[in-house]
Design a protein around this motif. Structure first.
Motif, mmCIF file in Angstrom:
data_model
loop_
_atom_site.group_PDB
_atom_site.id
_atom_site.type_symbol
_atom_site.label_atom_id
_atom_site.label_comp_id
_atom_site.label_asym_id
_atom_site.label_seq_id
_atom_site.Cartn_x
_atom_site.Cartn_y
_atom_site.Cartn_z
ATOM 1 N N HIS A 41 0.840 -1.209 0.000
ATOM 2 C CA HIS A 41 0.000 0.000 0.000
ATOM 3 C C HIS A 41 0.875 1.259 0.000
ATOM 4 C CE1 HIS A 41 -3.160 2.809 1.136
ATOM 5 N NE2 HIS A 41 -4.006 1.869 0.737
ATOM 6 N N PRO A 42 0.508 2.260 -0.805
ATOM 7 C CA PRO A 42 1.313 3.490 -0.891
ATOM 8 C C PRO A 42 1.484 4.207 0.453
ATOM 9 C CG PRO A 42 -0.323 3.446 -2.654
ATOM 10 C CD PRO A 42 -0.608 2.277 -1.755
ATOM 11 N N THR A 43 0.473 4.198 1.303
ATOM 12 C CA THR A 43 0.616 4.896 2.583
ATOM 13 C C THR A 43 1.576 4.170 3.512
ATOM 14 O OG1 THR A 43 -1.335 3.808 3.539
ATOM 15 C CG2 THR A 43 -1.679 5.944 2.452
ATOM 16 N N TYR A 44 1.689 2.848 3.362
ATOM 17 C CA TYR A 44 2.666 2.100 4.151
ATOM 18 C C TYR A 44 4.069 2.506 3.726
ATOM 19 C CZ TYR A 44 5.005 -1.709 6.570
ATOM 20 O OH TYR A 44 5.828 -2.425 7.404
ATOM 21 N N GLN A 45 4.263 2.689 2.426
ATOM 22 C CA GLN A 45 5.577 3.102 1.926
ATOM 23 C C GLN A 45 5.957 4.476 2.461
ATOM 24 O OE1 GLN A 45 7.839 1.197 0.170
ATOM 25 N NE2 GLN A 45 9.166 2.886 0.766
ATOM 26 N N VAL A 46 4.970 5.359 2.618
ATOM 27 C CA VAL A 46 5.239 6.685 3.181
ATOM 28 C C VAL A 46 5.775 6.546 4.611
ATOM 29 C CG1 VAL A 46 4.163 8.847 3.951
ATOM 30 C CG2 VAL A 46 3.592 7.904 1.706
ATOM 31 N N VAL A 47 5.170 5.677 5.390
ATOM 32 C CA VAL A 47 5.629 5.462 6.769
ATOM 33 C C VAL A 47 7.043 4.877 6.772
ATOM 34 C CG1 VAL A 47 5.194 4.235 8.940
ATOM 35 C CG2 VAL A 47 3.280 5.215 7.649
ATOM 36 N N VAL A 48 7.305 3.938 5.871
ATOM 37 C CA VAL A 48 8.639 3.347 5.783
ATOM 38 C C VAL A 48 9.666 4.419 5.387
ATOM 39 C CG1 VAL A 48 10.091 1.700 4.502
ATOM 40 C CG2 VAL A 48 7.822 1.010 5.319
ATOM 41 N N ASP A 49 9.300 5.287 4.452
ATOM 42 C CA ASP A 49 10.202 6.375 4.049
ATOM 43 C C ASP A 49 10.500 7.299 5.230
ATOM 44 O OD1 ASP A 49 10.264 5.356 1.476
ATOM 45 O OD2 ASP A 49 8.814 6.798 0.681
ATOM 46 N N ARG A 50 9.485 7.588 6.044
ATOM 47 C CA ARG A 50 9.692 8.412 7.248
ATOM 48 C C ARG A 50 10.643 7.707 8.214
ATOM 49 N NH1 ARG A 50 4.255 9.885 9.978
ATOM 50 N NH2 ARG A 50 5.712 10.766 11.477
ATOM 51 N N LEU A 51 10.509 6.389 8.317
ATOM 52 C CA LEU A 51 11.388 5.625 9.204
ATOM 53 C C LEU A 51 12.832 5.676 8.708
ATOM 54 C CD1 LEU A 51 11.760 3.798 11.647
ATOM 55 C CD2 LEU A 51 11.079 1.855 10.217
ATOM 56 N N VAL A 52 13.023 5.579 7.410
ATOM 57 C CA VAL A 52 14.374 5.656 6.840
ATOM 58 C C VAL A 52 15.015 7.001 7.184
ATOM 59 C CG1 VAL A 52 15.675 5.816 4.672
ATOM 60 C CG2 VAL A 52 13.979 4.007 4.983
ATOM 61 N N VAL A 53 14.270 8.079 7.009
ATOM 62 C CA VAL A 53 14.784 9.417 7.336
ATOM 63 C C VAL A 53 15.115 9.507 8.827
ATOM 64 C CG1 VAL A 53 14.174 11.869 7.464
ATOM 65 C CG2 VAL A 53 13.649 10.562 5.398
ATOM 66 N N ALA A 54 14.243 8.985 9.657
ATOM 67 C CA ALA A 54 14.474 9.033 11.108
ATOM 68 C C ALA A 54 15.715 8.238 11.498
ATOM 69 C CB ALA A 54 13.245 8.511 11.856
ATOM 70 N N ILE A 55 15.930 7.102 10.869
ATOM 71 C CA ILE A 55 17.117 6.293 11.166
ATOM 72 C C ILE A 55 18.380 7.039 10.735
ATOM 73 C CG2 ILE A 55 18.377 4.182 10.534
ATOM 74 C CD1 ILE A 55 15.581 2.786 10.466
ATOM 75 N N GLU A 56 18.328 7.685 9.569
ATOM 76 C CA GLU A 56 19.480 8.475 9.119
ATOM 77 C C GLU A 56 19.766 9.604 10.106
ATOM 78 O OE1 GLU A 56 18.260 9.686 5.211
ATOM 79 O OE2 GLU A 56 18.965 7.823 4.293
ATOM 80 N N GLU A 57 18.717 10.282 10.567
ATOM 81 C CA GLU A 57 18.896 11.365 11.538
ATOM 82 C C GLU A 57 19.481 10.828 12.842
ATOM 83 O OE1 GLU A 57 14.999 13.074 11.838
ATOM 84 O OE2 GLU A 57 15.194 14.163 9.947
ATOM 85 N N GLU A 58 19.017 9.664 13.264
ATOM 86 C CA GLU A 58 19.516 9.074 14.508
ATOM 87 C C GLU A 58 20.988 8.711 14.375
ATOM 88 O OE1 GLU A 58 20.714 6.208 17.395
ATOM 89 O OE2 GLU A 58 20.230 5.532 15.379
ATOM 90 N N MET A 59 21.369 8.164 13.232
ATOM 91 C CA MET A 59 22.772 7.805 13.029
ATOM 92 C C MET A 59 23.649 9.055 12.983
ATOM 93 S SD MET A 59 22.895 4.605 13.219
ATOM 94 C CE MET A 59 24.617 4.436 12.827
ATOM 95 N N ASN A 60 23.196 10.099 12.318
ATOM 96 C CA ASN A 60 23.954 11.357 12.282
ATOM 97 C C ASN A 60 24.103 11.946 13.685
ATOM 98 O OD1 ASN A 60 24.375 11.282 9.506
ATOM 99 N ND2 ASN A 60 22.516 12.419 9.055
ATOM 100 N N ALA A 61 23.031 11.879 14.465
ATOM 101 C CA ALA A 61 23.085 12.387 15.843
ATOM 102 C C ALA A 61 24.048 11.558 16.689
ATOM 103 C CB ALA A 61 21.691 12.398 16.463
ATOM 104 N N ALA A 62 24.066 10.252 16.466
ATOM 105 C CA ALA A 62 24.981 9.380 17.215
ATOM 106 C C ALA A 62 26.429 9.714 16.880
ATOM 107 C CB ALA A 62 24.689 7.909 16.898
ATOM 108 N N VAL A 63 26.703 9.958 15.614
ATOM 109 C CA VAL A 63 28.064 10.318 15.202
ATOM 110 C C VAL A 63 28.465 11.657 15.818
ATOM 111 C CG1 VAL A 63 29.483 10.999 13.221
ATOM 112 C CG2 VAL A 63 28.069 8.941 13.097
#
Length: 105
Positions: free
Chosen positions: A58-80
């Motif tokens: 479902h397209p809306t599920y992909q939107v949530v997954v895309d948000r999760l990808v961005v959040a994980i990238e932000e978390e990794m940058n913050a950890a660094v």
């Protein structure tokens, strides 16, 4: 010294907030999948495997997954950033101790 300690505190808080965001979006993804599966079941899709497949597609599920990808990238940058702040502090402490030892003789 205060600036370095402030950096550690600031980056630590940023990292904690980013980790919380990842956790929240991860749970949101599960909730969204369950809601999609519920709607699919109401629309006649009875097989659990088919509900799961359609929910993931479902397209809306992909939107949530895309948000999760961005959040994980932000978390990794913050950890660094936090790790760099801590290493800067430790480096300063080591240099300071070396200078004190050298001045004593």
């Amino acid at each position: 010294v205060q600036e370095m300690l402030g950096d550690i505190e600031r980056t630590g808080k940023t990292h904690a907030a980013a980790k919380a965001k990842v956790a929240a979006i991860t749970e949101l993804r599960k909730i969204h999948k369950a809601q999609l599966m519920k709607v699919l079941e109401a629309n006649g899709v009875k097989s659990l495997a088919a509900q799961t497949r359609e929910a993931y597609a479902h397209p809306t599920y992909q939107v949530v997954v895309d948000r999760l990808v961005v959040a994980i990238e932000e978390e990794m940058n913050a950890a660094v950033a936090h790790s760099i702040a801590e290493k800067t502090w430790e480096s300063w402490r080591t240099r300071s101790a070396d200078l004190r030892a050298a001045s004593r003789g």
